[in-house]
Design a protein around this motif. Structure first.
Motif, PDB file in Angstrom:
ATOM      1  N   GLU A  44       0.759  -1.165   0.011  1.00 40.37           N
ATOM      2  CA  GLU A  44       0.212   0.008   0.038  1.00 40.37           C
ATOM      3  C   GLU A  44       0.682   1.190  -0.201  1.00 40.37           C
ATOM      4  N   LEU A  45       1.843   1.433   0.868  1.00 39.49           N
ATOM      5  CA  LEU A  45       2.833   2.537   0.822  1.00 39.49           C
ATOM      6  C   LEU A  45       3.336   2.681  -0.494  1.00 39.49           C
ATOM      7  N   LEU A  46       3.996   1.491  -1.052  1.00 37.61           N
ATOM      8  CA  LEU A  46       5.000   1.528  -2.264  1.00 37.61           C
ATOM      9  C   LEU A  46       3.689   1.982  -3.388  1.00 37.61           C
ATOM     10  N   ASP A  47       2.529   1.597  -3.317  1.00 38.23           N
ATOM     11  CA  ASP A  47       1.547   2.087  -4.350  1.00 38.23           C
ATOM     12  C   ASP A  47       1.365   3.572  -4.247  1.00 38.23           C
ATOM     13  N   THR A  48       1.268   4.104  -3.205  1.00 37.05           N
ATOM     14  CA  THR A  48       0.982   5.624  -2.777  1.00 37.05           C
ATOM     15  C   THR A  48       2.038   6.281  -3.093  1.00 37.05           C
ATOM     16  N   VAL A  49       3.452   5.833  -2.982  1.00 38.17           N
ATOM     17  CA  VAL A  49       4.929   6.571  -3.190  1.00 38.17           C
ATOM     18  C   VAL A  49       4.818   6.462  -4.911  1.00 38.17           C
ATOM     19  N   GLU A  50       4.213   5.398  -5.759  1.00 46.26           N
ATOM     20  CA  GLU A  50       4.431   5.678  -6.979  1.00 46.26           C
ATOM     21  C   GLU A  50       3.202   6.536  -7.415  1.00 46.26           C
ATOM     22  N   ARG A  51       2.286   6.464  -7.035  1.00 49.23           N
ATOM     23  CA  ARG A  51       1.089   7.570  -7.495  1.00 49.23           C
ATOM     24  C   ARG A  51       1.310   8.777  -7.203  1.00 49.23           C
ATOM     25  N   VAL A  52       1.893   9.387  -5.976  1.00 52.58           N
ATOM     26  CA  VAL A  52       2.392  10.677  -5.641  1.00 52.58           C
ATOM     27  C   VAL A  52       3.371  11.365  -6.548  1.00 52.58           C
ATOM     28  N   ASN A  53       4.488  10.310  -6.743  1.00 54.62           N
ATOM     29  CA  ASN A  53       5.727  10.647  -7.435  1.00 54.62           C
ATOM     30  C   ASN A  53       5.066  10.882  -8.878  1.00 54.62           C
ATOM     31  N   LYS A  54       4.372  10.018  -9.451  1.00 51.91           N
ATOM     32  CA  LYS A  54       3.837  10.283 -11.021  1.00 51.91           C
ATOM     33  C   LYS A  54       2.995  11.366 -11.101  1.00 51.91           C
ATOM     34  N   GLU A  55       2.200  11.746 -10.016  1.00 53.69           N
ATOM     35  CA  GLU A  55       1.338  12.917 -10.250  1.00 53.69           C
ATOM     36  C   GLU A  55       2.376  14.213 -10.238  1.00 53.69           C
ATOM     37  N   HIS A  56       3.104  14.230  -9.192  1.00 46.56           N
ATOM     38  CA  HIS A  56       4.050  15.191  -9.000  1.00 46.56           C
ATOM     39  C   HIS A  56       4.958  15.662 -10.493  1.00 46.56           C
ATOM     40  N   TYR A  57       5.449  14.544 -11.115  1.00 44.84           N
ATOM     41  CA  TYR A  57       6.156  14.711 -12.269  1.00 44.84           C
ATOM     42  C   TYR A  57       5.166  15.256 -13.370  1.00 44.84           C
ATOM     43  N   ARG A  58       4.084  14.620 -13.430  1.00 49.31           N
ATOM     44  CA  ARG A  58       3.018  15.253 -14.448  1.00 49.31           C
ATOM     45  C   ARG A  58       2.631  16.710 -14.127  1.00 49.31           C
ATOM     46  N   GLY A 152      26.139  10.901  12.282  1.00 51.11           N
ATOM     47  CA  GLY A 152      25.250   9.835  11.494  1.00 51.11           C
ATOM     48  C   GLY A 152      25.387   9.959  10.267  1.00 51.11           C
ATOM     49  N   PRO A 153      24.714   8.781   9.507  1.00 46.24           N
ATOM     50  CA  PRO A 153      24.878   8.441   8.031  1.00 46.24           C
ATOM     51  C   PRO A 153      24.336   9.723   7.130  1.00 46.24           C
ATOM     52  N   ASN A 154      24.811   9.897   5.925  1.00 40.33           N
ATOM     53  CA  ASN A 154      24.140  10.594   4.902  1.00 40.33           C
ATOM     54  C   ASN A 154      23.063   9.683   4.216  1.00 40.33           C
ATOM     55  N   PHE A 155      21.789  10.248   4.270  1.00 42.96           N
ATOM     56  CA  PHE A 155      20.721   9.479   3.622  1.00 42.96           C
ATOM     57  C   PHE A 155      19.775  10.233   2.894  1.00 42.96           C
ATOM     58  N   GLY A 156      19.739  10.043   1.609  1.00 45.98           N
ATOM     59  CA  GLY A 156      18.842  10.607   0.726  1.00 45.98           C
ATOM     60  C   GLY A 156      18.439  10.228  -0.584  1.00 45.98           C
ATOM     61  N   THR A 157      17.120  10.659  -1.334  1.00 43.54           N
ATOM     62  CA  THR A 157      16.650  10.235  -2.270  1.00 43.54           C
ATOM     63  C   THR A 157      16.563  10.887  -3.637  1.00 43.54           C
ATOM     64  N   LYS A 158      17.118  10.248  -5.085  1.00 42.06           N
ATOM     65  CA  LYS A 158      17.189  10.966  -5.963  1.00 42.06           C
ATOM     66  C   LYS A 158      15.670  10.490  -6.683  1.00 42.06           C
ATOM     67  N   VAL A 159      14.565  11.512  -6.743  1.00 44.00           N
ATOM     68  CA  VAL A 159      13.614  11.201  -7.617  1.00 44.00           C
ATOM     69  C   VAL A 159      13.737  11.453  -8.749  1.00 44.00           C
ATOM     70  N   GLY A 160      13.522  10.399  -9.748  1.00 42.66           N
ATOM     71  CA  GLY A 160      14.142  10.443 -11.067  1.00 42.66           C
ATOM     72  C   GLY A 160      13.061   9.983 -12.059  1.00 42.66           C
ATOM     73  N   ASN A 161      12.639  10.635 -13.229  1.00 50.27           N
ATOM     74  CA  ASN A 161      11.769   9.986 -14.369  1.00 50.27           C
ATOM     75  C   ASN A 161      12.499  10.171 -15.687  1.00 50.27           C
ATOM     76  N   THR A 243       7.026   6.701 -19.534  1.00 48.46           N
ATOM     77  CA  THR A 243       7.903   7.138 -18.714  1.00 48.46           C
ATOM     78  C   THR A 243       8.295   6.472 -17.645  1.00 48.46           C
ATOM     79  N   ARG A 244       9.759   6.106 -17.368  1.00 48.96           N
ATOM     80  CA  ARG A 244      10.051   5.187 -16.325  1.00 48.96           C
ATOM     81  C   ARG A 244      10.298   6.002 -15.101  1.00 48.96           C
ATOM     82  N   MET A 245       9.771   5.746 -13.746  1.00 51.21           N
ATOM     83  CA  MET A 245       9.836   6.077 -12.531  1.00 51.21           C
ATOM     84  C   MET A 245      11.114   5.529 -12.087  1.00 51.21           C
ATOM     85  N   SER A 246      11.959   6.354 -11.281  1.00 51.10           N
ATOM     86  CA  SER A 246      13.092   5.611 -10.690  1.00 51.10           C
ATOM     87  C   SER A 246      13.209   6.556  -9.252  1.00 51.10           C
TER      88      SER A 246
END
Length: 316
Positions: A44-58, A152-161, A243-246
């Motif tokens: 459910e979380l992954l589906d939501t992450v995919e939806r909000v990211n694809k919506e944001h890209y468009r 502490g560690p460095n942690f981040g996310t590259k949101v790509g399309n 469009t490939r989401m990454s």
């Protein structure tokens, strides 16, 4: 070609634990990549992450990308373009401090979902580091401790399309490179492919799978394991359709973390990699990302030797 390693992480809790650990070991030693199922992040979380990211890209990024392509005349390219990637990206920092509240154009739902996603990925990254310790014969927590540094560690996310490309034979989605950091966790599109890794001189597709998390090892784990595990060249091939989401999350050492081969791994073998501060490696890496990793290690070795040879600096 043998099958790309796909690992069911839920089997760590039963009779197949030993076989599952062996699969992880083989993937780390021979592939530098593997794909996880039943990894603890809810569908459910992954589906939501995919939806909000694809919506944001468009909503916010698609038109900007089209304008960039038009301004550079890329649709009319007649020869290979070697200094540009066919991708639309932005970066979200999670640790040591989050910047998600400062990124413009993000809706509140997006910020909330990505915070939850990052929290779950952080747990998965730390679990994987302990599994690697177990396979390597290192004490539990060793890799987390090395990565921690002082803040502490460095942690981040590259949101790509990766949008549809009219000339995929001339423009790469993302040029071949190894990742500089520690352990990378990728949530990728399960319908549009494009990610490839180099194995035994051949480019191999990383299969898109629903609700999977793809793992790959960065340069720092190659150094810490004294080459037992290797970071691997990978790239993204642009596609004509779709469009490939990454969404790639990088769990990296802290800036002042000291990286070197683990002493426990050097009892029976010579030290092959230098000792350095992670921030120094990153400074060197940034301008040379798409070049071979070996000269980067050599540069760190030279820096290590010059520091040793200088000895203590006089203050008189």
């Amino acid at each position: 070609m043998e099958n790309f390693p796909v690992i069911d992480l839920s089997k760590l809790n039963g009779e197949e634990r030993s076989a599952t650990m062996e699969k992880i070991k083989d993937a780390c030693e021979n592939w530098g990549f593997f794909e996880l199922l039943n990894h603890g992040l809810s569908h459910e979380l992954l589906d939501t992450v995919e939806r909000v990211n694809k919506e944001h890209y468009r909503r916010c990024m698609e038109q900007r990308f089209k304008e960039m392509v038009k301004s550079k005349g890329l649709e009319a390219a007649q020869s290979e373009i070697g200094d540009l990637d066919w991708e639309s990206t932005f970066y979200v920092k999670h640790l040591p401090e989050s910047n998600i509240s400062e990124i413009p154009d993000l809706q509140e739902e997006y910020r909330k979902v990505m915070k939850e996603f990052a929290k779950d990925l952080e747990k998965l990254a730390e679990l994987l580091l302990d599994l690697l310790c177990e396979n390597l014969g290192l004490e539990k927590g060793y890799l987390k401790k090395v990565f921690y540094g002082s803040k502490g560690p460095n942690f981040g996310t590259k949101v790509g399309n990766y949008p549809p490309c009219p000339k995929p034979d001339l423009i790469k989605g993302l040029r071949a490179h190894t990742d500089a950091g520690g352990i990378i966790l990728l949530f990728q599109d399960d319908k549009v492919s494009g990610l490839q890794l180099l194995k035994d001189g051949k480019w191999i597709d990383v299969p898109p799978m629903k609700h999977s998390i793809v793992i790959n090892l960065g340069d720092q784990l190659e150094v810490i394991t004294n080459g037992k595990y290797k970071s691997v060249l990978h790239r993204v091939i642009a596609q004509r359709d779709g469009t490939r989401m990454s969404i790639a999350s990088f769990y990296n050492p802290g800036s002042d973390a000291v990286i070197s081969p683990a002493p426990a791994l050097l009892e029976k073998e010579a030290q092959l990699y230098p000792k350095f501060v992670f921030e120094n490696y990153m400074k060197h890496y940034i301008g040379l990302k798409f070049q071979a990793k070996e000269p980067k290690f050599i540069a760190m070795k030279a820096m290590e030797e010059s520091t040793v040879n200088l000895g203590p600096i006089s203050t008189v």
